[in-house]
Design a protein around this motif. Sequence first.
Motif, PDB file in Angstrom:
ATOM      1  N   ASN A 206       9.562   3.602   7.880  1.00 46.71           N
ATOM      2  CA  ASN A 206      10.566   3.347   6.853  1.00 46.71           C
ATOM      3  C   ASN A 206      10.400   4.405   5.772  1.00 46.71           C
ATOM      4  N   ILE A 207      11.382   5.271   5.606  1.00 47.93           N
ATOM      5  CA  ILE A 207      11.324   6.335   4.610  1.00 47.93           C
ATOM      6  C   ILE A 207      11.852   5.767   3.295  1.00 47.93           C
ATOM      7  N   LEU A 208      11.026   5.846   2.239  1.00 49.72           N
ATOM      8  CA  LEU A 208      11.359   5.180   0.987  1.00 49.72           C
ATOM      9  C   LEU A 208      12.237   6.013   0.069  1.00 49.72           C
ATOM     10  N   LYS A 209      13.049   5.291  -0.735  1.00 50.35           N
ATOM     11  CA  LYS A 209      13.890   5.900  -1.762  1.00 50.35           C
ATOM     12  C   LYS A 209      13.076   6.106  -3.034  1.00 50.35           C
ATOM     13  N   GLU A 210      13.591   6.949  -3.917  1.00 48.94           N
ATOM     14  CA  GLU A 210      12.895   7.288  -5.152  1.00 48.94           C
ATOM     15  C   GLU A 210      12.602   6.073  -6.028  1.00 48.94           C
ATOM     16  N   ASP A 211      13.364   4.996  -5.913  1.00 44.44           N
ATOM     17  CA  ASP A 211      13.131   3.812  -6.743  1.00 44.44           C
ATOM     18  C   ASP A 211      12.292   2.737  -6.040  1.00 44.44           C
ATOM     19  N   GLN A 212      11.615   3.100  -4.947  1.00 46.67           N
ATOM     20  CA  GLN A 212      10.841   2.123  -4.180  1.00 46.67           C
ATOM     21  C   GLN A 212       9.328   2.319  -4.298  1.00 46.67           C
ATOM     22  N   GLN A 213       8.890   2.822  -5.437  1.00 51.06           N
ATOM     23  CA  GLN A 213       7.461   3.026  -5.656  1.00 51.06           C
ATOM     24  C   GLN A 213       6.686   1.713  -5.566  1.00 51.06           C
ATOM     25  N   ASP A 214       7.272   0.612  -6.044  1.00 52.56           N
ATOM     26  CA  ASP A 214       6.585  -0.680  -5.983  1.00 52.56           C
ATOM     27  C   ASP A 214       6.332  -1.110  -4.541  1.00 52.56           C
ATOM     28  N   ILE A 215       7.241  -0.784  -3.642  1.00 59.76           N
ATOM     29  CA  ILE A 215       7.043  -1.088  -2.219  1.00 59.76           C
ATOM     30  C   ILE A 215       5.894  -0.257  -1.669  1.00 59.76           C
ATOM     31  N   ALA A 216       5.870   1.020  -2.024  1.00 60.97           N
ATOM     32  CA  ALA A 216       4.776   1.891  -1.582  1.00 60.97           C
ATOM     33  C   ALA A 216       3.431   1.348  -2.047  1.00 60.97           C
ATOM     34  N   MET A 217       3.356   0.919  -3.295  1.00 62.23           N
ATOM     35  CA  MET A 217       2.094   0.392  -3.838  1.00 62.23           C
ATOM     36  C   MET A 217       1.707  -0.920  -3.159  1.00 62.23           C
ATOM     37  N   HIS A 218       2.689  -1.756  -2.875  1.00 63.33           N
ATOM     38  CA  HIS A 218       2.426  -3.033  -2.204  1.00 63.33           C
ATOM     39  C   HIS A 218       1.726  -2.799  -0.867  1.00 63.33           C
TER      40      HIS A 218
ATOM     41  N   GLY B  95      20.871   8.969  -0.761  1.00 62.77           N
ATOM     42  CA  GLY B  95      19.913   8.735  -1.833  1.00 62.77           C
ATOM     43  C   GLY B  95      18.856   9.807  -1.863  1.00 62.77           C
ATOM     44  N   ASN B  96      17.970   9.705  -2.832  1.00 62.52           N
ATOM     45  CA  ASN B  96      16.863  10.643  -2.977  1.00 62.52           C
ATOM     46  C   ASN B  96      15.575   9.990  -2.505  1.00 62.52           C
ATOM     47  N   PRO B  97      14.661  10.782  -1.932  1.00 55.65           N
ATOM     48  CA  PRO B  97      13.424  10.224  -1.411  1.00 55.65           C
ATOM     49  C   PRO B  97      12.384   9.997  -2.505  1.00 55.65           C
ATOM     50  N   LEU B  98      11.475   9.079  -2.226  1.00 53.19           N
ATOM     51  CA  LEU B  98      10.271   8.945  -3.035  1.00 53.19           C
ATOM     52  C   LEU B  98       9.324  10.036  -2.559  1.00 53.19           C
ATOM     53  N   ALA B  99       8.827  10.834  -3.463  1.00 51.38           N
ATOM     54  CA  ALA B  99       7.952  11.950  -3.106  1.00 51.38           C
ATOM     55  C   ALA B  99       6.538  11.691  -3.619  1.00 51.38           C
ATOM     56  N   TYR B 100       5.585  12.413  -3.031  1.00 55.10           N
ATOM     57  CA  TYR B 100       4.187  12.312  -3.428  1.00 55.10           C
ATOM     58  C   TYR B 100       3.649  13.726  -3.569  1.00 55.10           C
ATOM     59  N   TYR B 101       3.054  14.006  -4.744  1.00 49.06           N
ATOM     60  CA  TYR B 101       2.587  15.358  -5.017  1.00 49.06           C
ATOM     61  C   TYR B 101       1.362  15.289  -5.928  1.00 49.06           C
ATOM     62  N   CYS B 102       0.276  15.911  -5.529  1.00 46.88           N
ATOM     63  CA  CYS B 102      -0.960  15.970  -6.315  1.00 46.88           C
ATOM     64  C   CYS B 102      -1.457  14.581  -6.728  1.00 46.88           C
ATOM     65  N   GLY B 103      -1.400  13.635  -5.784  1.00 45.10           N
ATOM     66  CA  GLY B 103      -1.952  12.318  -6.037  1.00 45.10           C
ATOM     67  C   GLY B 103      -1.064  11.391  -6.844  1.00 45.10           C
ATOM     68  N   LYS B 104       0.199  11.775  -7.052  1.00 42.58           N
ATOM     69  CA  LYS B 104       1.103  10.950  -7.852  1.00 42.58           C
ATOM     70  C   LYS B 104       2.479  10.905  -7.208  1.00 42.58           C
ATOM     71  N   PHE B 105       3.180   9.812  -7.470  1.00 48.79           N
ATOM     72  CA  PHE B 105       4.576   9.747  -7.066  1.00 48.79           C
ATOM     73  C   PHE B 105       5.340  10.718  -7.953  1.00 48.79           C
ATOM     74  N   SER B 106       6.375  11.301  -7.376  1.00 44.94           N
ATOM     75  CA  SER B 106       7.081  12.374  -8.052  1.00 44.94           C
ATOM     76  C   SER B 106       8.553  12.352  -7.657  1.00 44.94           C
ATOM     77  N   ASN B 107       9.356  13.021  -8.423  1.00 48.48           N
ATOM     78  CA  ASN B 107      10.759  13.223  -8.052  1.00 48.48           C
ATOM     79  C   ASN B 107      11.034  14.707  -7.852  1.00 48.48           C
ATOM     80  N   VAL B 108      10.038  15.423  -7.356  1.00 50.39           N
ATOM     81  CA  VAL B 108      10.193  16.874  -7.162  1.00 50.39           C
ATOM     82  C   VAL B 108      11.144  17.201  -6.017  1.00 50.39           C
ATOM     83  N   ILE B 109      11.397  16.235  -5.156  1.00 52.48           N
ATOM     84  CA  ILE B 109      12.308  16.460  -4.044  1.00 52.48           C
ATOM     85  C   ILE B 109      13.587  15.707  -4.351  1.00 52.48           C
ATOM     86  N   THR B 110      14.706  16.394  -4.448  1.00 54.60           N
ATOM     87  CA  THR B 110      15.983  15.709  -4.694  1.00 54.60           C
ATOM     88  C   THR B 110      17.026  16.262  -3.751  1.00 54.60           C
ATOM     89  N   LYS B 111      17.974  15.439  -3.481  1.00 53.31           N
ATOM     90  CA  LYS B 111      19.055  15.822  -2.577  1.00 53.31           C
ATOM     91  C   LYS B 111      20.154  16.504  -3.360  1.00 53.31           C
TER      92      LYS B 111
END
Length: 153
Positions: free
Chosen positions: A68-80, A137-153
Amino acid sequence: MDGRELRNCMGHFATGVTVVTCNIDEGTHGLTANSFTSVSLDPPLVLVSVDRKTKAHEFMKNNNFTVNILKEDQQDIAMHFAGRPLEDLPFKWEKGNLCNRLSNSLAYVECEPWAEYDGGDHVLYVGKVNEFKYNDGNPLAYYCGKFSNVITK
């Protein structure tokens, strides 16, 4: 070689964030993973790298799974699914053809087991794509140990 420094170096490669799900006797299990890649279009194959120390490592052996590829607003799901469970689940399950998946993800890829390989302290699970779907939508990204929005569509 300093493993922590190697991990820091690898963290400079921005990735998307996924939750890999599979059905087990007790229900559906999921884990957050950013080590995911497309392998082949013919046959359609993807790869997920799973730490041998996790429960998911055993659950995925010879088992169907969904990435399941997560959207940028799904950080809480990733943490869960990264081991910080929330009491009020931030998602809903959706029944797939092979196993349950997260509803409202950016995309999903349902897979049958194809092969598994020794990857040192990880196991590399290769799945044959059975079904997929993607949304806008835009993906949830991960960069240098943190969630990020460096990748946008």
